[in-house]
Scaffold this active site. Structure first.
Site, PDB file in Angstrom:
ATOM      1  N   GLU A 128      45.622  32.857  41.163  1.00  0.00           N
ATOM      2  CA  GLU A 128      45.395  33.564  39.888  1.00  0.00           C
ATOM      3  C   GLU A 128      46.471  34.608  39.604  1.00  0.00           C
ATOM      4  O   GLU A 128      46.685  35.535  40.399  1.00  0.00           O
ATOM      5  CB  GLU A 128      44.012  34.238  39.907  1.00  0.00           C
ATOM      6  CG  GLU A 128      43.683  34.871  38.567  1.00  0.00           C
ATOM      7  CD  GLU A 128      42.221  35.305  38.425  1.00  0.00           C
ATOM      8  OE1 GLU A 128      41.349  34.665  39.042  1.00  0.00           O
ATOM      9  OE2 GLU A 128      41.969  36.261  37.689  1.00  0.00           O
ATOM     10  N   HIS A 159      47.754  39.805  31.557  1.00  0.00           N
ATOM     11  CA  HIS A 159      47.421  38.550  32.219  1.00  0.00           C
ATOM     12  C   HIS A 159      48.208  37.393  31.599  1.00  0.00           C
ATOM     13  O   HIS A 159      48.786  36.580  32.302  1.00  0.00           O
ATOM     14  CB  HIS A 159      45.918  38.314  32.071  1.00  0.00           C
ATOM     15  CG  HIS A 159      45.420  37.142  32.825  1.00  0.00           C
ATOM     16  ND1 HIS A 159      45.277  37.160  34.195  1.00  0.00           N
ATOM     17  CD2 HIS A 159      45.030  35.916  32.419  1.00  0.00           C
ATOM     18  CE1 HIS A 159      44.809  35.993  34.588  1.00  0.00           C
ATOM     19  NE2 HIS A 159      44.661  35.220  33.527  1.00  0.00           N
ATOM     20  N   LYS A 197      33.146  39.458  40.643  1.00  0.00           N
ATOM     21  CA  LYS A 197      34.132  38.367  40.745  1.00  0.00           C
ATOM     22  C   LYS A 197      35.531  38.974  40.840  1.00  0.00           C
ATOM     23  O   LYS A 197      36.386  38.529  41.604  1.00  0.00           O
ATOM     24  CB  LYS A 197      34.007  37.437  39.531  1.00  0.00           C
ATOM     25  CG  LYS A 197      34.855  36.174  39.614  1.00  0.00           C
ATOM     26  CD  LYS A 197      36.279  36.343  39.104  1.00  0.00           C
ATOM     27  CE  LYS A 197      37.037  35.043  39.188  1.00  0.00           C
ATOM     28  NZ  LYS A 197      38.448  35.171  38.802  1.00  0.00           N
ATOM     29  N   ASP A 214      36.872  32.614  56.476  1.00  0.00           N
ATOM     30  CA  ASP A 214      36.000  31.726  55.701  1.00  0.00           C
ATOM     31  C   ASP A 214      35.624  32.409  54.374  1.00  0.00           C
ATOM     32  O   ASP A 214      34.758  33.293  54.337  1.00  0.00           O
ATOM     33  CB  ASP A 214      34.749  31.432  56.554  1.00  0.00           C
ATOM     34  CG  ASP A 214      33.799  30.452  55.907  1.00  0.00           C
ATOM     35  OD1 ASP A 214      33.852  30.277  54.676  1.00  0.00           O
ATOM     36  OD2 ASP A 214      32.979  29.871  56.637  1.00  0.00           O
TER      37      ASP A 214
HETATM   38  C1  MEV Z   1      39.204  38.039  36.210  1.00  0.00           C
HETATM   39  O1  MEV Z   1      39.544  37.127  37.224  1.00  0.00           O
HETATM   40  C2  MEV Z   1      38.492  39.243  36.786  1.00  0.00           C
HETATM   41  C3  MEV Z   1      37.928  40.242  35.760  1.00  0.00           C
HETATM   42  O2  MEV Z   1      37.113  39.534  34.834  1.00  0.00           O
HETATM   43  C4  MEV Z   1      37.112  41.252  36.512  1.00  0.00           C
HETATM   44  C5  MEV Z   1      36.295  42.183  35.640  1.00  0.00           C
HETATM   45  O3  MEV Z   1      35.960  41.800  34.501  1.00  0.00           O
HETATM   46  O4  MEV Z   1      35.970  43.278  36.129  1.00  0.00           O
HETATM   47  C6  MEV Z   1      39.031  40.894  34.971  1.00  0.00           C
END
Ligand code: MEV
Length: 424
Positions: free
Chosen positions: A81, A373, A259, A275
């Site tokens: 990513e 991004h 996430k 893992d």
């Molecule tokens: C993207 O991989 C992760 C984010 O969505 C985390 C978040 O929203 O805090 C940018």
């Protein structure tokens, strides 16, 4: 050694590798393992899993600027990513001068679960397990004298009554100190070995015997202070805190917030051959330990401009066993981290998760995540759209200038450059 290298991101991959190699005294052979010229082979892959036909290379980046428990450290991160490594490095830089990250560890205790069914006297059986605790623990430890010699092994047990759909069950939890191993093999071997004894004691039938990934006795905490991270901008600070409060209160937001944390955590877990699924399962289960899924981090304001961030999560990671030693790149990633214990590794991983979270909320509270991004993503897209290596930067420049990042936009920019190429 200082982990703060200004302009590290501007170097070419080869220059970055040389820089890291000279700072950490990596040999020419070791450098070749990172570049793929030597090291991991299909033969090795074939020893690791079944039906192998090849392997999947994932980019390995180095997050700079990290200071964890007073030590500067370069953090290897394996991820597909864009933005993740840049975001971690950026956040680490902002907390570097206030001491970086401080961590603590609850110890390496894993739970091995043994499910017992079909008992006549469930509570009588529960009592008998506790009466025979010493014998059960002894039998566990007889399975792994090496772990015991290192001070690990089964330390205790507890027994849980679980009401299933059709009967009352017992679940024996073996509490096993796996020291510097992730511990799945040690735990599962012990759980299987003592099951006949458990059946004898309970007069029941054992079904499941395996570790629990909810490693709630292998908890890592990390803390960091960010001094005036938004240069006095109270609007951004308020938005940051508001985004944080939403993640604490709303499971839909908490899932995305966590996430983002796992973007950092899993990248280091993968780079070190640990893992990722075990860690992810544990983290998300722990995020709902209160009965409601919530954020793994907390952010607090001290005064007007000082942000204190904390993270708390289970991390079943190790330095021995599995791919941590058999995979040459993972082994070298651990060398770069310069860690000697699972505790140190876990502390760095938790710190990376916290850094990642800071950077994500900062972006969300500010210009949003897409601007930065998409710029990073554009390099990938330009290549997929057919840009030759020496024109990728120009294609990205066009995309950023026009804020158009779709595949067809990229194809258009590639065509444009091709048509304007004087050498064509
Ligand atoms: C993207 O991989 C992760 C984010 O969505 C985390 C978040 O929203 O805090 C940018």
């Amino acid at each position: 050694m200082k982990s703060r290298i200004s302009g590290f991101y501007k170097l070419l991959p080869e220059q970055r590798l040389n820089k890291i190699a000279s700072l950490l005294e990596l040999s020419e052979e070791e450098k070749k393992i990172f570049t793929g010229e030597e090291g991991f082979t299909v033969k090795q892959a074939d020893r690791m899993i079944e039906n192998v036909i090849g392997y999947l290379p994932i980019p390995l980046g180095i997050a700079a600027n990290f200071k964890v428990d007073g030590e500067d450290v370069f953090v290897p991160m394996a991820t597909e990513e864009p933005s993740v490594v840049a975001a971690a490095s950026h956040a680490a830089k902002l907390t570097y001068d206030t001491g970086g990250f401080t961590t603590s560890y609850s110890g390496s205790i894993m739970r091995g679960q043994i499910q017992v069914t079909s008992m006549v006297d469930t509570y009588g059986a529960l009592a008998r397990i506790y009466e025979n605790k010493e014998e059960i623990i002894e039998l566990c430890n007889a399975q792994d004298p090496t772990l015991v010699a290192f001070g690990g092994g089964a330390k205790d047990l507890d027994v849980h009554v679980v009401q299933g759909e059709s009967e009352k069950m017992l679940v024996v939890h073996l509490l096993i100190d796996t020291k510097d191993a992730m511990g799945a093999n040690a735990v599962n071997t012990m759980a299987e070995a003592v099951s006949p004894l458990i059946e004898e004691i309970t007069e029941g039938k054992v079904v499941v015997r395996i570790l629990s990934n909810l490693a709630d006795q292998r908890i890592v905490r990390a803390r960091a202070t960010f001094e005036d991270p938004f240069q006095g901008n109270q609007t951004t600070m308020k938005k940051f805190m508001s985004a944080n409060h939403l993640a604490v209160a709303d499971p839909y937001r908490a899932a995305t917030h966590n996430k983002g944390i796992m973007n950092g955590v899993s990248a280091v877990v993968l780079a070190t051959g640990n893992d990722t699924r075990a860690v992810e399962a544990g983290a998300h289960a722990y995020a709902s330990i209160s009965g409601k899924y919530s954020s793994l981090t907390r952010w607090e304001l001290k005064g007007e401009n000082t942000l204190v961030g904390t993270i708390e999560l289970p991390l079943a990671v190790g330095l021995v066993g599995g791919a941590t030693q058999s995979h040459p790149v993972a082994k070298l990633a651990t060398k770069i981290l310069n860690v000697k214990t699972a505790q140190q590794l876990a502390g760095i991983i938790a710190s990376t998760g916290l850094a990642q979270n800071f950077a994500a909320i900062k972006a969300l509270a500010g210009e949003g995540i897409q601007k930065g991004h998409m710029k990073l993503h554009a390099r990938n897209m330009a290549s997929v759209a057919g840009a030759p290596d020496d024109q990728i930067d120009q294609v990205v420049e066009h995309a950023v200038k026009e804020q158009r990042f779709g595949f067809h936009d990229m194809k258009h920019f590639v065509e444009l450059l091709r048509n304007n190429d004087p050498n064509k």
